[in-house]
Scaffold this motif. Structure first.
Motif, PDB file in Angstrom:
ATOM      1  N   VAL A 104      35.554  46.156  37.954  1.00 27.15           N
ATOM      2  CA  VAL A 104      36.675  45.341  38.427  1.00 27.15           C
ATOM      3  C   VAL A 104      36.646  45.287  39.949  1.00 27.15           C
ATOM      4  CG1 VAL A 104      38.177  45.731  36.451  1.00 27.15           C
ATOM      5  CG2 VAL A 104      38.258  47.307  38.346  1.00 27.15           C
TER       6      VAL A 104
ATOM      7  N   SER B 145      45.920  43.208  42.644  1.00 26.07           N
ATOM      8  CA  SER B 145      45.410  42.624  41.401  1.00 26.07           C
ATOM      9  C   SER B 145      43.885  42.700  41.405  1.00 26.07           C
ATOM     10  CB  SER B 145      45.885  41.181  41.234  1.00 26.07           C
ATOM     11  OG  SER B 145      45.557  40.399  42.355  1.00 26.07           O
TER      12      SER B 145
ATOM     13  N   PHE C 251      40.164  41.804  39.010  1.00 26.34           N
ATOM     14  CA  PHE C 251      39.579  40.940  37.996  1.00 26.34           C
ATOM     15  C   PHE C 251      38.143  41.374  37.742  1.00 26.34           C
ATOM     16  CE2 PHE C 251      37.051  37.275  36.683  1.00 26.34           C
ATOM     17  CZ  PHE C 251      37.775  36.848  35.589  1.00 26.34           C
TER      18      PHE C 251
ATOM     19  N   SER D 263      34.612  40.551  34.756  1.00 24.02           N
ATOM     20  CA  SER D 263      34.100  39.897  33.558  1.00 24.02           C
ATOM     21  C   SER D 263      32.763  40.528  33.195  1.00 24.02           C
ATOM     22  CB  SER D 263      33.947  38.386  33.771  1.00 24.02           C
ATOM     23  OG  SER D 263      32.992  38.124  34.767  1.00 24.02           O
TER      24      SER D 263
ATOM     25  N   GLU E 179      41.788  41.491  33.552  1.00 24.18           N
ATOM     26  CA  GLU E 179      42.489  41.691  34.821  1.00 24.18           C
ATOM     27  C   GLU E 179      43.375  42.929  34.711  1.00 24.18           C
ATOM     28  OE1 GLU E 179      44.838  38.231  35.738  1.00 24.18           O
ATOM     29  OE2 GLU E 179      45.286  37.917  33.631  1.00 24.18           O
TER      30      GLU E 179
END
Length: 69
Positions: A27, A42, A44, A46, A63
């Protein structure tokens, strides 16, 4: 950020579930907002996985939020 716990990713083709340790998820911080008790960050990430049952390619996006830091 190091995530704890375990992510459960379900294959959309055969329905089997892949369990991924949170520590294996990459992340990156993508933003921060000031709130009443301090900043909220925050994150994120993938990743792509292959279903061990049907070999379907699975793309997972996730997330996470950290507040207060």
């Amino acid at each position: 950020m190091l995530l704890q716990g375990e992510a459960q990713i379900q294959c959309t083709e055969c329905g089997s579930t892949i369990y991924v340790p949170g520590s294996d998820l990459d992340v990156q911080a993508v933003g921060s907002d000031e709130r009443s008790m301090g900043p909220e960050t925050s994150y994120f990430g993938s990743a792509q996985y292959q279903c061990p049952v049907c070999e379907n390619e699975i793309e997972a996006a996730y997330e996470a939020y950290e507040y207060p830091v």
